[in-house]
Design a protein around this motif. Structure first.
Motif, short mmCIF file in Angstrom:
data_model
loop_
_atom_site.label_atom_id
_atom_site.label_comp_id
_atom_site.label_asym_id
_atom_site.label_seq_id
_atom_site.Cartn_x
_atom_site.Cartn_y
_atom_site.Cartn_z
N GLY A 1 1.01 -1.39 0.12
CA GLY A 1 0.26 0.38 -0.08
C GLY A 1 0.71 0.96 0.08
O GLY A 1 2.33 1.00 0.19
N GLU A 2 -0.09 1.62 -0.55
CA GLU A 2 0.56 3.82 -0.47
C GLU A 2 1.63 3.88 0.83
O GLU A 2 0.72 3.66 2.31
N ASN A 3 2.68 4.69 1.35
CA ASN A 3 3.51 5.04 2.51
C ASN A 3 3.95 6.66 1.78
O ASN A 3 4.55 6.95 0.82
N VAL A 4 3.18 7.55 2.97
CA VAL A 4 3.97 8.63 3.02
C VAL A 4 4.86 8.94 4.01
O VAL A 4 5.02 9.33 4.96
N ALA A 29 0.70 4.32 -8.94
CA ALA A 29 -0.13 4.86 -9.23
C ALA A 29 -0.83 6.75 -8.62
O ALA A 29 -1.95 6.25 -9.54
N SER A 30 0.00 6.70 -7.64
CA SER A 30 -1.05 7.53 -7.15
C SER A 30 -0.58 9.18 -8.00
O SER A 30 0.14 9.40 -8.55
N ASN A 31 -2.22 10.02 -7.95
CA ASN A 31 -2.42 10.68 -8.96
C ASN A 31 -2.58 12.42 -8.55
O ASN A 31 -2.27 13.46 -8.82
N TYR A 32 -2.87 12.26 -7.48
CA TYR A 32 -3.83 13.39 -6.69
C TYR A 32 -2.99 13.53 -5.01
O TYR A 32 -2.67 12.70 -4.01
N PHE A 33 -2.54 15.09 -4.84
CA PHE A 33 -1.26 15.34 -3.38
C PHE A 33 -2.19 16.57 -3.29
O PHE A 33 -1.31 17.45 -3.35
N VAL A 64 2.72 23.83 -4.95
CA VAL A 64 3.55 23.20 -4.50
C VAL A 64 3.82 22.53 -6.27
O VAL A 64 3.52 22.90 -6.76
N THR A 65 5.81 21.64 -5.91
CA THR A 65 6.12 21.01 -6.81
C THR A 65 5.72 19.72 -7.09
O THR A 65 5.34 19.23 -5.53
N LEU A 66 5.41 19.33 -7.96
CA LEU A 66 5.75 17.21 -7.95
C LEU A 66 6.67 16.96 -9.27
O LEU A 66 6.54 17.45 -10.30
N ASN A 67 6.89 15.37 -8.59
CA ASN A 67 8.29 15.42 -10.11
C ASN A 67 7.72 14.30 -9.74
O ASN A 67 8.01 13.67 -8.60
N LYS A 68 7.05 13.09 -10.52
CA LYS A 68 6.57 11.84 -10.55
C LYS A 68 7.36 10.97 -10.73
O LYS A 68 6.88 9.59 -10.03
N CYS A 90 1.04 16.70 4.35
CA CYS A 90 1.42 16.57 2.91
C CYS A 90 0.00 14.77 3.39
O CYS A 90 0.10 14.42 3.62
N ALA A 91 -0.40 15.01 1.56
CA ALA A 91 -1.24 13.78 1.46
C ALA A 91 -1.43 13.41 -0.35
O ALA A 91 -0.87 13.88 -0.60
N ALA A 92 -1.38 11.76 0.24
CA ALA A 92 -1.32 11.31 -1.10
C ALA A 92 -2.52 9.77 -1.70
O ALA A 92 -2.75 9.43 -0.48
N GLU A 93 -3.34 10.29 -2.51
CA GLU A 93 -4.08 9.06 -3.18
C GLU A 93 -3.63 7.89 -2.83
O GLU A 93 -2.96 7.62 -3.56
N SER A 94 -4.63 6.88 -2.77
CA SER A 94 -3.24 5.48 -1.58
C SER A 94 -4.77 4.34 -3.41
O SER A 94 -5.78 4.37 -2.41
N ARG A 95 -4.31 4.44 -4.40
CA ARG A 95 -4.92 3.72 -5.21
C ARG A 95 -5.71 2.01 -4.76
O ARG A 95 -6.62 1.63 -5.84
N GLY A 96 -4.51 1.69 -4.25
CA GLY A 96 -5.05 0.47 -3.61
C GLY A 96 -6.18 0.63 -2.74
O GLY A 96 -6.79 -0.53 -2.47
#
Lengths: 113, 116
Positions: A1-4, A29-33, A64-68, A90-96
């Motif tokens: 799963g996602e870890n931030v 796979a996360s797309n939203y932060f 906010v900056t994002l480096n995928k 901060c947070a990240a979408e967890s697709r799982g």
């Protein structure tokens, strides 16, 4: 799963200086932060968010900056003011988890006048 | 709308007692989340509902924790029996959609629980 992971856990700056908070995530796979701000004794509130189809987003003094590729994103606050003092998450979408949010542990920002 | 409403704001109880926390989400929001906040672990998701149905309860720490959503405007989080390590701020949040969609979370003011 996602870890931030979020750094630093505490940050102290002088009024007028810039503050930067950094986060890394594990799920490619996360797309939203989003970023949430929590003032002392108050509820967390959304201040800015970014989606994976853009690399940077600004709203007045915050950006906010994002480096995928590297799987990291950062919050930048310029010309800090005492009212910016708060805990930032901060947070990240967890697709799982069917689109749930996973939060970092927070950064306590103190802006000294 | 008054926002997400939680009660009680503060609860002090003794170990072994039952605790019930209540939440009224924003009208029209299809998703409801229960989070626990501690200094050590930050904001942890306990459970979330979609249209009153529990979707993911993998964050519920133990069988002592249970959550229900009998209708679209009310949810409860129950701890029975409570233990000192349950002391935390419990937040309820609601959203129109999931993260990535229209998923801005709107948090309530939180319920600060102290178990002695």
């Amino acid at each position: 799963g996602e870890n931030v992971e979020q750094h630093p856990s505490t940050l102290s700056v002088q009024e007028g200086d810039s503050a930067v908070i950094k986060c890394t995530y594990s799920d490619s796979a996360s797309n939203y932060f989003p970023w949430y701000k929590q003032e002392l004794g108050k509820r967390p509130q959304l201040i800015i968010d970014i989606r994976s189809n853009v690399g940077e987003k600004k709203d007045q003094r915050i950006a906010v900056t994002l480096n995928k590729t590297a799987k990291h994103f950062s919050l930048h606050i310029t010309e800090t003011q005492p009212e910016d003092s708060a805990v930032y998450f901060c947070a990240a979408e967890s697709r799982g988890s069917q689109g749930n949010l996973i939060f970092g542990k927070g950064t306590k920002l103190s802006v000294k006048p | 709308d008054a926002g997400v409403i939680q009660s009680p704001r503060h609860e002090v109880t003794e170990m072994g007692q039952e605790v019930t926390l209540r939440c009224k989400p924003i009208s029209g929001h299809d998703y409801l989340f229960w989070y626990r906040q501690t200094m050590m672990r930050g904001l942890e998701l306990l459970i979330y509902f979609n249209n009153n149905v529990p979707i993911d309860d993998s964050g519920m720490p133990e069988d002592r924790f249970s959550a229900k959503m009998p209708n679209a405007s009310f949810s409860t989080l129950k701890i029975q029996p409570s233990e000192p390590r349950d002391s935390a701020v419990y937040f309820c949040a609601s959203s129109l959609g999931l993260a990535g969609g229209s998923g801005e979370l709107f948090f309530g003011e939180g319920s600060r629980l102290t178990v002695l």
